[in-house]
Design a protein around this motif. Structure first.
Motif, PDB file in Angstrom:
ATOM      1  N   GLU A  66       0.829  -1.212   0.000  1.00  6.25           N
ATOM      2  CA  GLU A  66       0.000   0.000   0.000  1.00  6.25           C
ATOM      3  C   GLU A  66       0.863   1.261   0.000  1.00  6.25           C
ATOM      4  N   HIS A  67       1.939   1.260   0.785  1.00 10.84           N
ATOM      5  CA  HIS A  67       2.851   2.410   0.811  1.00 10.84           C
ATOM      6  C   HIS A  67       3.545   2.583  -0.535  1.00 10.84           C
ATOM      7  N   LEU A  68       3.957   1.477  -1.132  1.00 13.27           N
ATOM      8  CA  LEU A  68       4.579   1.554  -2.456  1.00 13.27           C
ATOM      9  C   LEU A  68       3.592   2.102  -3.489  1.00 13.27           C
ATOM     10  N   ALA A  69       2.336   1.692  -3.390  1.00 14.78           N
ATOM     11  CA  ALA A  69       1.307   2.170  -4.320  1.00 14.78           C
ATOM     12  C   ALA A  69       1.101   3.673  -4.158  1.00 14.78           C
ATOM     13  N   GLU A  70       1.115   4.150  -2.920  1.00 12.56           N
ATOM     14  CA  GLU A  70       0.927   5.583  -2.662  1.00 12.56           C
ATOM     15  C   GLU A  70       2.046   6.423  -3.279  1.00 12.56           C
ATOM     16  N   LYS A  71       3.266   5.883  -3.276  1.00 11.83           N
ATOM     17  CA  LYS A  71       4.424   6.596  -3.817  1.00 11.83           C
ATOM     18  C   LYS A  71       4.592   6.395  -5.322  1.00 11.83           C
ATOM     19  N   SER A  72       3.830   5.486  -5.877  1.00 19.32           N
ATOM     20  CA  SER A  72       3.996   5.100  -7.272  1.00 19.32           C
ATOM     21  C   SER A  72       3.688   6.242  -8.238  1.00 19.32           C
ATOM     22  N   THR A  73       4.380   6.227  -9.355  1.00 21.37           N
ATOM     23  CA  THR A  73       4.097   7.183 -10.429  1.00 21.37           C
ATOM     24  C   THR A  73       3.248   6.544 -11.528  1.00 21.37           C
ATOM     25  N   TYR A  74       2.774   5.327 -11.284  1.00 22.41           N
ATOM     26  CA  TYR A  74       1.881   4.689 -12.254  1.00 22.41           C
ATOM     27  C   TYR A  74       0.587   5.488 -12.349  1.00 22.41           C
ATOM     28  N   PRO A  75      -0.020   5.500 -13.534  1.00 24.22           N
ATOM     29  CA  PRO A  75      -1.291   6.235 -13.669  1.00 24.22           C
ATOM     30  C   PRO A  75      -2.397   5.601 -12.829  1.00 24.22           C
ATOM     31  N   GLU A  76      -3.387   6.402 -12.477  1.00 21.30           N
ATOM     32  CA  GLU A  76      -4.520   5.920 -11.686  1.00 21.30           C
ATOM     33  C   GLU A  76      -5.359   4.907 -12.460  1.00 21.30           C
ATOM     34  N   ASN A  77      -5.482   5.119 -13.772  1.00 19.34           N
ATOM     35  CA  ASN A  77      -6.322   4.254 -14.606  1.00 19.34           C
ATOM     36  C   ASN A  77      -5.542   3.750 -15.806  1.00 19.34           C
ATOM     37  N   VAL A  78      -5.965   2.615 -16.292  1.00 13.22           N
ATOM     38  CA  VAL A  78      -5.369   2.031 -17.487  1.00 13.22           C
ATOM     39  C   VAL A  78      -5.882   2.788 -18.708  1.00 13.22           C
ATOM     40  N   ASP A  79      -5.014   2.998 -19.680  1.00 14.24           N
ATOM     41  CA  ASP A  79      -5.439   3.591 -20.951  1.00 14.24           C
ATOM     42  C   ASP A  79      -6.097   2.476 -21.758  1.00 14.24           C
ATOM     43  N   ALA A  80      -7.404   2.330 -21.591  1.00 17.18           N
ATOM     44  CA  ALA A  80      -8.147   1.209 -22.184  1.00 17.18           C
ATOM     45  C   ALA A  80      -8.066   1.221 -23.701  1.00 17.18           C
ATOM     46  N   GLN A  81      -8.092   2.376 -24.303  1.00 14.24           N
ATOM     47  CA  GLN A  81      -8.024   2.460 -25.765  1.00 14.24           C
ATOM     48  C   GLN A  81      -6.685   1.916 -26.269  1.00 14.24           C
ATOM     49  N   TRP A  82      -5.600   2.300 -25.610  1.00 18.13           N
ATOM     50  CA  TRP A  82      -4.279   1.820 -25.999  1.00 18.13           C
ATOM     51  C   TRP A  82      -4.193   0.303 -25.801  1.00 18.13           C
ATOM     52  N   LEU A  83      -4.724  -0.181 -24.686  1.00 21.67           N
ATOM     53  CA  LEU A  83      -4.684  -1.607 -24.392  1.00 21.67           C
ATOM     54  C   LEU A  83      -5.505  -2.401 -25.411  1.00 21.67           C
ATOM     55  N   ASP A  84      -6.694  -1.918 -25.748  1.00 21.57           N
ATOM     56  CA  ASP A  84      -7.512  -2.580 -26.773  1.00 21.57           C
ATOM     57  C   ASP A  84      -6.780  -2.635 -28.106  1.00 21.57           C
ATOM     58  N   SER A  85      -6.137  -1.543 -28.452  1.00 21.67           N
ATOM     59  CA  SER A  85      -5.380  -1.484 -29.701  1.00 21.67           C
ATOM     60  C   SER A  85      -4.241  -2.490 -29.709  1.00 21.67           C
ATOM     61  N   LEU A  86      -3.533  -2.606 -28.589  1.00 18.66           N
ATOM     62  CA  LEU A  86      -2.430  -3.560 -28.462  1.00 18.66           C
ATOM     63  C   LEU A  86      -2.937  -4.995 -28.631  1.00 18.66           C
ATOM     64  N   VAL A  87      -4.030  -5.324 -27.963  1.00 25.58           N
ATOM     65  CA  VAL A  87      -4.594  -6.677 -28.044  1.00 25.58           C
ATOM     66  C   VAL A  87      -5.018  -6.986 -29.480  1.00 25.58           C
ATOM     67  N   LEU A  88      -5.715  -6.060 -30.105  1.00 17.12           N
ATOM     68  CA  LEU A  88      -6.150  -6.271 -31.496  1.00 17.12           C
ATOM     69  C   LEU A  88      -4.953  -6.436 -32.427  1.00 17.12           C
ATOM     70  N   GLN A  89      -3.923  -5.663 -32.203  1.00 13.24           N
ATOM     71  CA  GLN A  89      -2.711  -5.762 -33.016  1.00 13.24           C
ATOM     72  C   GLN A  89      -2.066  -7.139 -32.857  1.00 13.24           C
ATOM     73  N   GLN A  90      -2.029  -7.669 -31.651  1.00 11.57           N
ATOM     74  CA  GLN A  90      -1.436  -8.980 -31.397  1.00 11.57           C
ATOM     75  C   GLN A  90      -2.237 -10.094 -32.066  1.00 11.57           C
ATOM     76  N   TYR A  91      -3.552  -9.967 -32.065  1.00 14.96           N
ATOM     77  CA  TYR A  91      -4.396 -10.985 -32.697  1.00 14.96           C
ATOM     78  C   TYR A  91      -4.258 -10.960 -34.222  1.00 14.96           C
ATOM     79  N   SER A  92      -3.902  -9.812 -34.768  1.00 14.76           N
ATOM     80  CA  SER A  92      -3.815  -9.727 -36.230  1.00 14.76           C
ATOM     81  C   SER A  92      -2.457 -10.165 -36.760  1.00 14.76           C
ATOM     82  N   ILE A  93      -1.532 -10.475 -35.890  1.00 14.72           N
ATOM     83  CA  ILE A  93      -0.187 -10.914 -36.316  1.00 14.72           C
ATOM     84  C   ILE A  93      -0.239 -12.324 -36.846  1.00 14.72           C
TER      85      ILE A  93
END
Length: 93
Positions: A66-93
């Motif tokens: 929990e302390h590490l999470a509080e100090k983290s610079t990770y974004p609060e939310n996932v970029d769902a659009q980017w993630l969807d694009s990545l998954v679709l790109q992997q399936y099309s390979i």
């Protein structure tokens, strides 16, 4: 005495917390985790819930994560659009 479901939940809780700890500290995790022997000891009941103070150890680990999470610079939310694009790109390979 912990039943089989409790032990499985406890084992998963420790594993997940260690994975998160490594993600926050190292940016990633890989198997085997450095804590694999401890995790196997928990999973296969080689440790005792009370005698080995597993409740305290898990609570301390969760607090650390929990302390590490509080100090983290990770974004609060996932970029769902980017993630969807990545998954679709992997399936099309």
């Amino acid at each position: 005495e912990l039943d089989e479901k409790d032990v499985k939940s406890l084992s998963h809780s420790f594993r997940t917390a260690y994975q998160l700890k490594h993600i926050y500290l190292d940016g990633n995790f890989s198997y085997p985790l450095p804590e694999s022997e401890f995790l196997k000891d928990v999973k296969f009941r080689r440790l005792d819930w009370k005698a080995d103070q597993l409740d305290d150890k898990l609570n301390e680990l969760i607090t650390e994560v929990e302390h590490l999470a509080e100090k983290s610079t990770y974004p609060e939310n996932v970029d769902a659009q980017w993630l969807d694009s990545l998954v679709l790109q992997q399936y099309s390979i």
